[in-house]
Design a protein around this motif. Structure first.
Motif, PDB file in Angstrom:
ATOM      1  N   ALA A 133       0.832  -1.210   0.000  1.00 29.33           N
ATOM      2  CA  ALA A 133       0.000   0.000   0.000  1.00 29.33           C
ATOM      3  C   ALA A 133       0.861   1.253   0.000  1.00 29.33           C
ATOM      4  CB  ALA A 133      -0.928  -0.005   1.218  1.00 29.33           C
ATOM      5  N   THR A 134       1.917   1.262   0.790  1.00 28.27           N
ATOM      6  CA  THR A 134       2.814   2.414   0.822  1.00 28.27           C
ATOM      7  C   THR A 134       3.532   2.573  -0.507  1.00 28.27           C
ATOM      8  OG1 THR A 134       3.173   2.025   3.182  1.00 28.27           O
ATOM      9  CG2 THR A 134       4.701   3.514   2.072  1.00 28.27           C
ATOM     10  N   ARG A 135       3.935   1.444  -1.109  1.00 27.26           N
ATOM     11  CA  ARG A 135       4.619   1.504  -2.405  1.00 27.26           C
ATOM     12  C   ARG A 135       3.688   2.063  -3.475  1.00 27.26           C
ATOM     13  NH1 ARG A 135       6.379  -3.481  -2.395  1.00 27.26           N
ATOM     14  NH2 ARG A 135       8.099  -2.880  -1.049  1.00 27.26           N
ATOM     15  N   GLN A 136       2.427   1.665  -3.447  1.00 27.45           N
ATOM     16  CA  GLN A 136       1.465   2.210  -4.404  1.00 27.45           C
ATOM     17  C   GLN A 136       1.307   3.718  -4.222  1.00 27.45           C
ATOM     18  OE1 GLN A 136      -2.030  -0.409  -3.850  1.00 27.45           O
ATOM     19  NE2 GLN A 136      -1.815  -0.884  -6.022  1.00 27.45           N
ATOM     20  N   ALA A 137       1.267   4.150  -2.985  1.00 26.57           N
ATOM     21  CA  ALA A 137       1.144   5.588  -2.710  1.00 26.57           C
ATOM     22  C   ALA A 137       2.352   6.338  -3.253  1.00 26.57           C
ATOM     23  CB  ALA A 137       0.992   5.825  -1.217  1.00 26.57           C
ATOM     24  N   VAL A 138       3.547   5.759  -3.111  1.00 24.74           N
ATOM     25  CA  VAL A 138       4.756   6.374  -3.667  1.00 24.74           C
ATOM     26  C   VAL A 138       4.654   6.438  -5.180  1.00 24.74           C
ATOM     27  CG1 VAL A 138       7.252   6.122  -3.975  1.00 24.74           C
ATOM     28  CG2 VAL A 138       6.219   5.699  -1.729  1.00 24.74           C
ATOM     29  N   CYS A 139       4.222   5.354  -5.805  1.00 20.09           N
ATOM     30  CA  CYS A 139       4.100   5.331  -7.260  1.00 20.09           C
ATOM     31  C   CYS A 139       3.117   6.383  -7.763  1.00 20.09           C
ATOM     32  CB  CYS A 139       3.666   3.942  -7.727  1.00 20.09           C
ATOM     33  SG  CYS A 139       4.944   2.675  -7.583  1.00 20.09           S
ATOM     34  N   LEU A 140       1.996   6.537  -7.083  1.00 20.23           N
ATOM     35  CA  LEU A 140       1.023   7.560  -7.471  1.00 20.23           C
ATOM     36  C   LEU A 140       1.652   8.952  -7.413  1.00 20.23           C
ATOM     37  CD1 LEU A 140      -2.247   6.364  -5.701  1.00 20.23           C
ATOM     38  CD2 LEU A 140      -1.836   6.492  -8.171  1.00 20.23           C
ATOM     39  N   ARG A 141       2.396   9.202  -6.351  1.00 20.86           N
ATOM     40  CA  ARG A 141       3.032  10.515  -6.209  1.00 20.86           C
ATOM     41  C   ARG A 141       4.052  10.749  -7.318  1.00 20.86           C
ATOM     42  NH1 ARG A 141       7.667  11.945  -3.570  1.00 20.86           N
ATOM     43  NH2 ARG A 141       7.830   9.933  -2.478  1.00 20.86           N
ATOM     44  N   LEU A 142       4.826   9.723  -7.659  1.00 19.08           N
ATOM     45  CA  LEU A 142       5.866   9.891  -8.666  1.00 19.08           C
ATOM     46  C   LEU A 142       5.278  10.019 -10.064  1.00 19.08           C
ATOM     47  CD1 LEU A 142       8.585   7.368  -7.426  1.00 19.08           C
ATOM     48  CD2 LEU A 142       8.181   9.744  -6.769  1.00 19.08           C
ATOM     49  N   MET A 143       4.249   9.252 -10.382  1.00 22.96           N
ATOM     50  CA  MET A 143       3.644   9.337 -11.709  1.00 22.96           C
ATOM     51  C   MET A 143       3.032  10.702 -11.976  1.00 22.96           C
ATOM     52  SD  MET A 143       1.975   5.597 -12.601  1.00 22.96           S
ATOM     53  CE  MET A 143       1.216   5.273 -11.007  1.00 22.96           C
ATOM     54  N   ALA A 144       2.680  11.418 -10.930  1.00 25.29           N
ATOM     55  CA  ALA A 144       2.100  12.754 -11.096  1.00 25.29           C
ATOM     56  C   ALA A 144       3.116  13.764 -11.610  1.00 25.29           C
ATOM     57  CB  ALA A 144       1.509  13.236  -9.776  1.00 25.29           C
ATOM     58  N   TYR A 145       4.408  13.419 -11.600  1.00 21.97           N
ATOM     59  CA  TYR A 145       5.429  14.331 -12.094  1.00 21.97           C
ATOM     60  C   TYR A 145       5.503  14.359 -13.616  1.00 21.97           C
ATOM     61  CZ  TYR A 145       7.565  15.321  -7.546  1.00 21.97           C
ATOM     62  OH  TYR A 145       7.807  15.770  -6.276  1.00 21.97           O
ATOM     63  N   HIS A 146       4.867  13.411 -14.276  1.00 18.94           N
ATOM     64  CA  HIS A 146       4.954  13.313 -15.735  1.00 18.94           C
ATOM     65  C   HIS A 146       3.565  13.504 -16.322  1.00 18.94           C
ATOM     66  CE1 HIS A 146       5.877  11.623 -19.699  1.00 18.94           C
ATOM     67  NE2 HIS A 146       7.158  11.660 -19.383  1.00 18.94           N
ATOM     68  N   ALA A 147       3.435  14.414 -17.276  1.00 22.09           N
ATOM     69  CA  ALA A 147       2.115  14.783 -17.780  1.00 22.09           C
ATOM     70  C   ALA A 147       1.347  13.583 -18.307  1.00 22.09           C
ATOM     71  CB  ALA A 147       2.259  15.835 -18.878  1.00 22.09           C
ATOM     72  N   SER A 148       2.017  12.686 -19.011  1.00 24.25           N
ATOM     73  CA  SER A 148       1.330  11.560 -19.632  1.00 24.25           C
ATOM     74  C   SER A 148       0.727  10.621 -18.598  1.00 24.25           C
ATOM     75  CB  SER A 148       2.313  10.793 -20.530  1.00 24.25           C
ATOM     76  OG  SER A 148       1.672   9.714 -21.152  1.00 24.25           O
ATOM     77  N   THR A 149       1.522  10.217 -17.612  1.00 12.92           N
ATOM     78  CA  THR A 149       0.988   9.310 -16.597  1.00 12.92           C
ATOM     79  C   THR A 149       0.067  10.026 -15.617  1.00 12.92           C
ATOM     80  OG1 THR A 149       3.120   9.601 -15.458  1.00 12.92           O
ATOM     81  CG2 THR A 149       2.782   7.545 -16.647  1.00 12.92           C
ATOM     82  N   ARG A 150       0.295  11.313 -15.394  1.00 14.81           N
ATOM     83  CA  ARG A 150      -0.570  12.064 -14.474  1.00 14.81           C
ATOM     84  C   ARG A 150      -2.020  12.040 -14.967  1.00 14.81           C
ATOM     85  NH1 ARG A 150       2.347  16.418 -14.071  1.00 14.81           N
ATOM     86  NH2 ARG A 150       1.416  17.578 -15.781  1.00 14.81           N
ATOM     87  N   GLU A 151      -2.216  12.183 -16.269  1.00 15.48           N
ATOM     88  CA  GLU A 151      -3.569  12.187 -16.820  1.00 15.48           C
ATOM     89  C   GLU A 151      -4.248  10.826 -16.680  1.00 15.48           C
ATOM     90  OE1 GLU A 151      -2.841  15.514 -20.373  1.00 15.48           O
ATOM     91  OE2 GLU A 151      -2.845  13.366 -20.836  1.00 15.48           O
ATOM     92  N   ARG A 152      -3.450   9.778 -16.553  1.00 12.96           N
ATOM     93  CA  ARG A 152      -3.984   8.412 -16.531  1.00 12.96           C
ATOM     94  C   ARG A 152      -4.319   7.931 -15.122  1.00 12.96           C
ATOM     95  NH1 ARG A 152       0.239   5.900 -19.114  1.00 12.96           N
ATOM     96  NH2 ARG A 152      -0.488   6.847 -21.049  1.00 12.96           N
ATOM     97  N   LEU A 153      -3.893   8.651 -14.106  1.00 11.73           N
ATOM     98  CA  LEU A 153      -4.017   8.169 -12.734  1.00 11.73           C
ATOM     99  C   LEU A 153      -5.449   7.802 -12.322  1.00 11.73           C
ATOM    100  CD1 LEU A 153      -1.486  10.452 -10.802  1.00 11.73           C
ATOM    101  CD2 LEU A 153      -1.159   8.133 -11.691  1.00 11.73           C
TER     102      LEU A 153
END
Length: 274
Positions: free
Chosen positions: A82-102
């Motif tokens: 669960a913590t790793r998923q939360a980290v991944c969500l935070r990191l993906m938000a730094y990139h426009a392409s993955t941020r839109e997909r969250l």
């Protein structure tokens, strides 16, 4: 020829001197620079055009230089899934392409994989998309091969894959020259085709034909990076309709708020041309 080679070497050095493009694969810089030296009358103009092209390929999609060592440390220190998923969500938000997909992660990959998780995944023009692996429900024996033109990004993804629960590799690849010689069950080509078509008409279609995987998951943005609706969905749907008709494909379409996804099942290698 010697003068042109000298100019190309100078162009590559000038581009790599910029912190923004320092980590882009040298082979990509060389290809783009060689092409633009033939089109522009001066070395200065070719250097500027090369940087513009590279910005379109990668620079426009990242907000800033990304702190990969700190990111890797955050994944390594995550005590549970669960913590790793939360980290991944935070990191993906730094990139426009993955941020839109969250917002669609929970639904997207089960829909793409059809309830049968692949054993071998090829992620082309990956960006930060491998950080979505925790939502893909892949078995731990999965081999995940990710490719991009940013060597620093590839190094981060390579180190992160075991922390995300899969085996795999990550490396640099100039997709305009073709896919890596990897056989996979599914290939993810997310928002990559428009970037290739900007460089050479037909490059995106050539890539899809050459990929060695029976299932392709191909997506296109439907809004500009600024969030504007400028008819991209219609344009890209027409593009895929024409390519699918030429190849005999019958894509399944998944519509996300900012992304149009085509899931293509191929049973035999395609040899026709668009």
């Amino acid at each position: 020829m010697a003068e042109r080679d000298s100019q190309l070497a100078e162009l590559i050095a000038a581009v790599q001197a910029s912190a923004r493009y320092r980590t882009i694969d040298a082979a990509v810089i060389e290809r783009v620079g060689r092409e633009l030296l033939q089109r522009y009358p001066s070395l200065k103009a070719a250097i500027k055009a090369t940087k513009t092209t590279l910005h379109q390929m990668i620079g426009a999609y990242a907000d800033r230089a990304l702190p990969y060592p700190q990111w890797l440390a955050a994944l390594q220190s995550a005590p549970d899934i669960a913590t790793r998923q939360a980290v991944c969500l935070r990191l993906m938000a730094y990139h426009a392409s993955t941020r839109e997909r969250l917002p669609a992660l929970d639904q997207l990959y089960p829909a793409c994989f059809g309830g049968q998780p692949p054993q071998r995944v090829l992620d082309l023009g990956c960006g930060l998309n491998p950080l979505a692996i925790p939502w893909m429900e892949l078995p731990p024996t999965t081999w995940y091969a990710a490719y991009d033109i940013d060597t620093a990004l590839c190094g981060f993804i390579r180190a992160a894959l075991p922390l995300l629960g899969v085996q795999g590799e990550a490396g640099a690849c100039d997709l305009a020259a073709g896919p890596p010689p990897i056989v996979a069950d599914v290939a993810l080509v997310l928002k990559t085709i428009p970037l290739l078509e900007q460089q050479r008409r037909g490059a995106g279609a050539d890539l899809l034909r050459a990929i060695q995987a029976p299932r392709l998951v191909v997506s296109f943005p439907t809004r500009s990076l600024g969030g504007r609706n400028v008819g991209m969905a219609t344009t890209y749907r027409s593009y895929m309709d024409a390519l699918a008709a030429a190849e005999g494909w019958s894509p399944r379409v998944i519509e996300l708020p900012n992304e149009l996804v085509f899931v293509i099942e191929r049973h035999t290698p395609s040899r026709s041309r668009m």
